[in-house]
Structure formats: structure tokens, C-alpha cells
Enzyme design. Structure first.
Site, PDB file in Angstrom:
ATOM      1  N   GLU A 197      22.494 -16.125 -20.385  1.00 37.12           N
ATOM      2  CA  GLU A 197      21.619 -15.815 -19.243  1.00 37.12           C
ATOM      3  C   GLU A 197      22.276 -16.140 -17.909  1.00 37.12           C
ATOM      4  O   GLU A 197      21.813 -16.977 -17.147  1.00 37.12           O
ATOM      5  CB  GLU A 197      20.366 -16.669 -19.421  1.00 37.12           C
ATOM      6  CG  GLU A 197      19.178 -16.261 -18.634  1.00 37.12           C
ATOM      7  CD  GLU A 197      18.042 -17.232 -18.927  1.00 37.12           C
ATOM      8  OE1 GLU A 197      16.980 -16.745 -19.283  1.00 37.12           O
ATOM      9  OE2 GLU A 197      18.233 -18.454 -18.814  1.00 37.12           O
ATOM     10  N   PRO A 198      23.379 -15.477 -17.619  1.00 41.63           N
ATOM     11  CA  PRO A 198      24.101 -15.812 -16.396  1.00 41.63           C
ATOM     12  C   PRO A 198      23.503 -15.154 -15.156  1.00 41.63           C
ATOM     13  O   PRO A 198      22.914 -14.076 -15.240  1.00 41.63           O
ATOM     14  CB  PRO A 198      25.491 -15.226 -16.659  1.00 41.63           C
ATOM     15  CG  PRO A 198      25.246 -14.076 -17.584  1.00 41.63           C
ATOM     16  CD  PRO A 198      24.001 -14.363 -18.361  1.00 41.63           C
ATOM     17  N   GLY A 199      23.659 -15.833 -14.037  1.00 38.78           N
ATOM     18  CA  GLY A 199      23.336 -15.234 -12.749  1.00 38.78           C
ATOM     19  C   GLY A 199      24.647 -15.050 -12.012  1.00 38.78           C
ATOM     20  O   GLY A 199      25.225 -13.959 -11.933  1.00 38.78           O
ATOM     21  N   ARG A 200      25.148 -16.175 -11.532  1.00 31.18           N
ATOM     22  CA  ARG A 200      26.382 -16.218 -10.753  1.00 31.18           C
ATOM     23  C   ARG A 200      27.542 -15.431 -11.368  1.00 31.18           C
ATOM     24  O   ARG A 200      28.203 -14.656 -10.687  1.00 31.18           O
ATOM     25  CB  ARG A 200      26.788 -17.692 -10.652  1.00 31.18           C
ATOM     26  CG  ARG A 200      28.066 -17.994  -9.941  1.00 31.18           C
ATOM     27  CD  ARG A 200      28.381 -19.497 -10.051  1.00 31.18           C
ATOM     28  NE  ARG A 200      27.177 -20.306 -10.090  1.00 31.18           N
ATOM     29  CZ  ARG A 200      26.520 -20.704  -9.013  1.00 31.18           C
ATOM     30  NH1 ARG A 200      26.986 -20.408  -7.830  1.00 31.18           N
ATOM     31  NH2 ARG A 200      25.414 -21.412  -9.120  1.00 31.18           N
TER      32      ARG A 200
ATOM     33  N   ARG B   9      24.400 -21.692   0.985  1.00 33.25           N
ATOM     34  CA  ARG B   9      25.073 -22.549  -0.002  1.00 33.25           C
ATOM     35  C   ARG B   9      25.933 -23.659   0.610  1.00 33.25           C
ATOM     36  O   ARG B   9      25.867 -24.799   0.144  1.00 33.25           O
ATOM     37  CB  ARG B   9      25.904 -21.699  -0.981  1.00 33.25           C
ATOM     38  CG  ARG B   9      25.052 -20.743  -1.822  1.00 33.25           C
ATOM     39  CD  ARG B   9      25.842 -20.075  -2.925  1.00 33.25           C
ATOM     40  NE  ARG B   9      26.205 -20.981  -3.976  1.00 33.25           N
ATOM     41  CZ  ARG B   9      27.432 -21.404  -4.232  1.00 33.25           C
ATOM     42  NH1 ARG B   9      28.448 -20.975  -3.502  1.00 33.25           N
ATOM     43  NH2 ARG B   9      27.664 -22.246  -5.204  1.00 33.25           N
TER      44      ARG B   9
ATOM     45  N   TYR C 179      24.528 -27.179  -0.591  1.00 30.58           N
ATOM     46  CA  TYR C 179      25.302 -27.860  -1.634  1.00 30.58           C
ATOM     47  C   TYR C 179      26.703 -28.284  -1.188  1.00 30.58           C
ATOM     48  O   TYR C 179      27.458 -28.821  -1.989  1.00 30.58           O
ATOM     49  CB  TYR C 179      25.522 -26.945  -2.850  1.00 30.58           C
ATOM     50  CG  TYR C 179      24.340 -26.185  -3.355  1.00 30.58           C
ATOM     51  CD1 TYR C 179      23.212 -26.856  -3.841  1.00 30.58           C
ATOM     52  CD2 TYR C 179      24.356 -24.792  -3.401  1.00 30.58           C
ATOM     53  CE1 TYR C 179      22.138 -26.142  -4.343  1.00 30.58           C
ATOM     54  CE2 TYR C 179      23.287 -24.078  -3.906  1.00 30.58           C
ATOM     55  CZ  TYR C 179      22.180 -24.763  -4.378  1.00 30.58           C
ATOM     56  OH  TYR C 179      21.126 -24.059  -4.881  1.00 30.58           O
TER      57      TYR C 179
ATOM     58  N   CYS D 221      20.063 -22.423  16.000  1.00 32.15           N
ATOM     59  CA  CYS D 221      19.804 -23.549  16.866  1.00 32.15           C
ATOM     60  C   CYS D 221      19.589 -24.759  15.974  1.00 32.15           C
ATOM     61  O   CYS D 221      18.478 -25.223  15.763  1.00 32.15           O
ATOM     62  CB  CYS D 221      18.566 -23.243  17.687  1.00 32.15           C
ATOM     63  SG  CYS D 221      18.550 -24.205  19.170  1.00 32.15           S
ATOM     64  N   GLU D 222      20.686 -25.237  15.416  1.00 33.14           N
ATOM     65  CA  GLU D 222      20.628 -26.274  14.385  1.00 33.14           C
ATOM     66  C   GLU D 222      22.069 -26.730  14.199  1.00 33.14           C
ATOM     67  O   GLU D 222      22.933 -25.931  13.845  1.00 33.14           O
ATOM     68  CB  GLU D 222      20.106 -25.622  13.103  1.00 33.14           C
ATOM     69  CG  GLU D 222      19.933 -26.510  11.929  1.00 33.14           C
ATOM     70  CD  GLU D 222      18.454 -26.880  11.713  1.00 33.14           C
ATOM     71  OE1 GLU D 222      18.226 -28.004  11.282  1.00 33.14           O
ATOM     72  OE2 GLU D 222      17.568 -26.061  11.997  1.00 33.14           O
TER      73      GLU D 222
ATOM     74  N   TYR E 131      23.421 -15.954  -5.033  1.00 30.05           N
ATOM     75  CA  TYR E 131      22.747 -16.939  -4.185  1.00 30.05           C
ATOM     76  C   TYR E 131      23.145 -16.787  -2.715  1.00 30.05           C
ATOM     77  O   TYR E 131      23.227 -17.752  -1.977  1.00 30.05           O
ATOM     78  CB  TYR E 131      22.988 -18.365  -4.712  1.00 30.05           C
ATOM     79  CG  TYR E 131      22.640 -18.480  -6.176  1.00 30.05           C
ATOM     80  CD1 TYR E 131      21.307 -18.423  -6.575  1.00 30.05           C
ATOM     81  CD2 TYR E 131      23.622 -18.571  -7.168  1.00 30.05           C
ATOM     82  CE1 TYR E 131      20.963 -18.463  -7.921  1.00 30.05           C
ATOM     83  CE2 TYR E 131      23.288 -18.618  -8.512  1.00 30.05           C
ATOM     84  CZ  TYR E 131      21.959 -18.565  -8.873  1.00 30.05           C
ATOM     85  OH  TYR E 131      21.619 -18.596 -10.200  1.00 30.05           O
TER      86      TYR E 131
HETATM   87  C1  LIG Z   1      19.281 -20.008 -12.323  1.00 27.18           C
HETATM   88  C2  LIG Z   1      19.126 -19.808 -13.762  1.00 27.18           C
HETATM   89  C3  LIG Z   1      20.123 -19.184 -14.502  1.00 27.18           C
HETATM   90  C4  LIG Z   1      21.415 -18.733 -13.904  1.00 27.18           C
HETATM   91  O1  LIG Z   1      22.238 -19.736 -13.463  1.00 27.18           O
HETATM   92  P1  LIG Z   1      23.713 -19.364 -12.986  1.00 27.18           P
HETATM   93  O2  LIG Z   1      24.307 -20.665 -12.620  1.00 27.18           O
HETATM   94  O3  LIG Z   1      23.595 -18.457 -11.828  1.00 27.18           O
HETATM   95  O4  LIG Z   1      24.383 -18.711 -14.126  1.00 27.18           O
HETATM   96  C5  LIG Z   1      19.880 -18.973 -15.832  1.00 27.18           C
HETATM   97  N1  LIG Z   1      18.723 -19.339 -16.408  1.00 27.18           N
HETATM   98  C6  LIG Z   1      17.742 -19.955 -15.736  1.00 27.18           C
HETATM   99  C7  LIG Z   1      16.495 -20.314 -16.425  1.00 27.18           C
HETATM  100  C8  LIG Z   1      17.911 -20.219 -14.396  1.00 27.18           C
HETATM  101  O5  LIG Z   1      16.942 -20.829 -13.737  1.00 27.18           O
END
Ligand SMILES: *Cc1c(COP(=O)(O)O)cnc(C)c1O
Length: 416
Positions: A262-265, A301, A305, A336-337, A372
Site C-alpha cells: 500500500e505505497p503512497g510515496r 514537508r 519534518y 509572512c512567517e 505529500y
Molecule cells: C500514508 C499511508 C500509506 C502510505 O505511506 P507512504 O509512506 O506514502 O508509502 C499507506 N497506508 C496507510 C494506511 C497510510 O496511512
């Protein structure tokens, strides 16, 4: 910090053409990079895109085209997935959360969207309203890992996931819910020793549950090399470790188990560029501040972070620049920060980077901002959202137009 050359994902000429047409600032995504990243994960039975990383419906459509399913963490994300063509009454979309609000619950029930449950309260809420609903359990194995404290999603300091699995099982039985999968998302970053620990915890949970299920999910958290010398994740190794656990679980439960990731990044980060224009070069004592027309309302980001993004320079109208003559510059935005600085560490200490001698009107490009980036941007300082452009097979497609100030103000009626 050294600013070594990074591989270009789109050439300068194309970027200049895009700027000419849509004006800076803007986001650009390279289609080819997204496709390449998807194909790297094809061994997994299911790739499920954590859309919060980049939720533009056209990006979701690319995912769909290549067989990737989608995770949604809010009603808005469910609606986005539906818009992109993902269907209810299937496992196209999974809703993952630790809470479920009324409207979301209604939608999830009416479309029979499986739910990945992260809290005991959620089991009760769903159990009372939807008998036999397909559910997953998101388990907190008691430890976590992440690129920063804020992205660590396991352990006793994490709000995510179910801690008391036995109680969860009791309630699942009581409410006749249909448990189909186990899920562990332990935060962003990959360290193989930690990964083995996660896999062990997954096996342990399966043994504790001791009931036939169909899926396990490895969650997200696959890293990408933000810095030039960052190690790339070894997908083969990652798969091997998970596949072994899958087999063990399958043997123990005496049923086939599908392995999800389940990747995002990983799928989108490297496809994205944030293009900004230099509006001012300020000398403050012995320091140089280069101020651009994007701030942390666009890319948060670094501020949130202390994340690093490779920065490159694109001179306006292809002016030749002397790459040997470098200056030390701090890169900041228009907000403005005083914290609106892109070159800062996790402890908020700002630092300079070496860049060629730039002029007002040149462009500064933030790399690896496909994840992100846009999805975390806001209207802070009343700055409208900026366009998103997809670069696909030399075609330039605007997948989100610039928000107008009028649109931004339209939610507020003058009632006083
Ligand atoms: C954010 C999230 C991801 C993805 O995380 P990445 O670091 O972007 O791969 C996968 N599963 C769940 C439940 C998340 O909240």
C-alpha cells in the site's frame, strides 16, 4: 550541503514551455516515472495506492489503468476514487481509518466498501450498522518505524491501529463482521531488520486470530532516494521477506492468502517537480536569502519534518549560467512567517545550499515533490492553490487548473 546533479525527469526546454503556457508556480508530474514505479511492484498480488500522497483524480486514473487499487482515508478520498472510475461492491477501494464519521459510514455501507479498522470504537460503530461488512484489522504491533517522529505509525506513541486484538476479535464475533484481512502499516522508511520484525508480528497476529482470512497487507512506507546518496529500496528483498510470511500464514490458516502492498510515496514522489520563480535575492548581513513564489502552503514537508528536497536552478530564457561560480543561499518563500524556509533541518535549523549565481526571474525547482506536495498544500496566507500539470508522452496536460481568488473567497458570505 552539497548540491550534486540529479537525474532529470523532464528536460529544461519542456519545463520552460510549461511555464510559458501555465505560468509559475506550478506542479509537474511525469507520467513515465509513475508507470515505472508501478511496474516495479508487479509481483505483489495487489498494489493499493495510498492516495493521500497525491490525490488528483487524473493521477488516480493512471493508477487504475495499470491495475492499481486505491486506499481512501476520508469521504473526500472515496469520492475522488469513484470519480476516477473505481467501483463500490468490490475491493477497488478500501477505507482505512481509526474513526468513521456519520456521512462516511453511510457511504461505505451503501457502496459496500471494505473497511480497514484501526480502533475498537470503529468495530462497534460498523457492527451496529452493517452486519457481515467486509473488514480488515489494522494492527499496531507494539513498535514502529518512520522517517520522523510524525510519520512513525506503530508503538505506544502512535494513535494508529488496534492494540487489543483479542478484544477486537470478540467484538467482530459479537457483531458478525466478516474479517478478511490483516494490515500493518509501520510508517515510512525501510530497514530490513525492522521489516522482519513487522513480518514476525504479522505471523503472530494471524496465529492469534486463527481464522481463515484472504489477505495480508504490508502497508506503505517504501522509501525513495531523496538525497543523491540515499540507498534505493531493494524491492526484490522486500517482497521476499513478505512472501515468506505470507506462505507461513497460509500454511497455518490452511487457506490461500493474497499479499497487498500500500505505497503512497513510492509510486509518485519521484514523478513530481515544484516549479517556482525567484522573486527576490536578499542580502542579510553575510547571508543570502533567495525568495521564491512558493511557500510552505505549497510544500510543507521541509517545515513539518525537516525533509530534504533536491533543488535545481532553471535560468529564465535559457540564459547561460556559470555552474562553477557558486553562492551559498538559503531558500525561502513568500509567507509572512519566519519559518517559511525550505532549507531547514528537523530541528528547524536553517542551512545554506550552494547554487549557481542566480538572478531575479530565474526558476528554482524542488525535486521529488510528487508525494505529500500538492496533497498537503493549503490556502494559508490566502494564496490560491496552484496548477498541476501532467507531462505524458511529450504532451502537456493540465490536470488541475489554478484556483482563483474569487473561488477561494466564495465559501465566505459577507453577513456582518
Ligand atoms: C500514508 C499511508 C500509506 C502510505 O505511506 P507512504 O509512506 O506514502 O508509502 C499507506 N497506508 C496507510 C494506511 C497510510 O496511512
Amino acid at each position: 550541503m552539497k548540491n550534486i546533479k540529479k537525474k532529470k525527469i523532464i528536460n529544461s526546454k519542456n519545463i520552460l514551455t510549461i511555464i510559458e503556457k501555465y505560468k509559475s508556480p506550478l506542479w509537474i508530474y511525469n507520467f513515465k516515472t509513475i508507470k515505472k514505479q508501478i511496474l516495479k511492484l508487479k509481483k505483489f498480488d495487489t498494489i493499493r495506492f495510498a492516495q493521500k500522497a497525491c490525490s488528483n483524480i487524473n493521477i488516480l486514473k493512471i493508477m487504475k489503468k495499470y491495475g492499481v487499487k486505491v486506499d481512501a482515508v476520508s469521504l473526500g478520498e472515496i469520492e475522488r476514487a469513484l470519480r476516477a472510475g473505481f467501483k463500490g461492491n468490490s475491493d477497488d477501494i478500501i477505507y482505512t481509518s481509526d474513526i468513521i464519521e456519520k456521512n462516511t459510514l453511510k457511504k461505505v455501507i451503501s457502496l459496500k466498501i471494505p473497511i480497514n479498522i484501526g480502533s475498537i470504537d470503529m468495530i462497534k460503530t460498523i457492527g451496529k450498522k452493517s452486519k457481515n461488512h467486509l473488514i480488515w484489522l489494522r494492527i499496531n504491533p507494539g513498535f514502529g518505524y518512520g522517517h520522523s517522529k510524525k510519520t512513525n505509525t506503530g508503538g505506544k506513541n502512535s494513535k494508529h491501529g488496534i492494540w487489543n486484538v483479542k478484544l477486537a476479535l470478540k467484538l467482530i464475533k459479537k457483531y458478525n463482521l466478516n474479517l478478511i484481512g490483516l494490515h500493518m502499516h509501520i510508517g515510512s522508511g525501510v530497514d530490513y531488520i525492522n521489516l522482519k520484525k513487522v513480518c514476525k508480528a504479522m505471523i503472530k497476529s494471524a496465529i492469534l486470530i486463527n481464522k481463515k482470512i484472504s489477505f495480508i497487507s504490508a502497508g506503505g512506507g517504501l522509501t525513495i532516494p531523496y538525497k543523491i546518496h540515499d540507498k534505493k529500496i531493494n524491492i526484490k528483498n522486500y517482497y521476499k521477506i513478505w512472501n515468506k510470511s505470507r506462505k507461513k500464514i497460509s500454511k497455518f490458516l490452511k487457506c490461500p492468502i493474497k499479499l497487498e502492498i500500500e505505497p503512497g510515496r513510492f509510486l509518485v514522489a519521484q514523478s513530481g517537480l515544484l516549479v517556482s520563480k525567484i522573486e527576490s535575492i536578499k542580502k542579510v548581513k553575510n547571508r543570502i536569502f533567495v525568495l521564491v513564489n512558493v511557500g510552505f502552503n505549497e510544500l510543507i514537508r521541509p517545515v513539518l519534518y525537516g525533509s530534504y528536497h533536491y533543488i535545481s536552478i532553471l535560468p529564465k530564457n535559457n540564459r547561460k549560467i556559470n555552474k562553477k561560480k557558486l553562492i551559498k543561499a538559503i531558500i525561502g518563500g513568500p509567507l509572512c512567517e519566519s519559518g517559511d524556509i525550505f532549507t531547514q533541518k528537523e530541528n528547524q535549523k536553517i542551512y545554506s545550499i550552494k547554487i549557481p549565481k542566480v538572478k531575479k526571474g530565474d526558476y528554482i525547482i524542488f525535486h521529488d515533490t510528487g508525494a505529500y506536495g500538492s496533497s498537503m498544500s493549503s490556502n494559508y496566507n490566502s494564496r490560491p492553490l496552484i496548477p498541476e500539470i501532467l507531462f505524458k508522452k511529450k504532451k502537456i496536460l493540465q490536470i488541475r487548473r489554478r484556483q482563483t481568488i474569487k473561488e477561494m473567497l466564495s465559501l465566505e458570505d459577507l453577513i456582518l
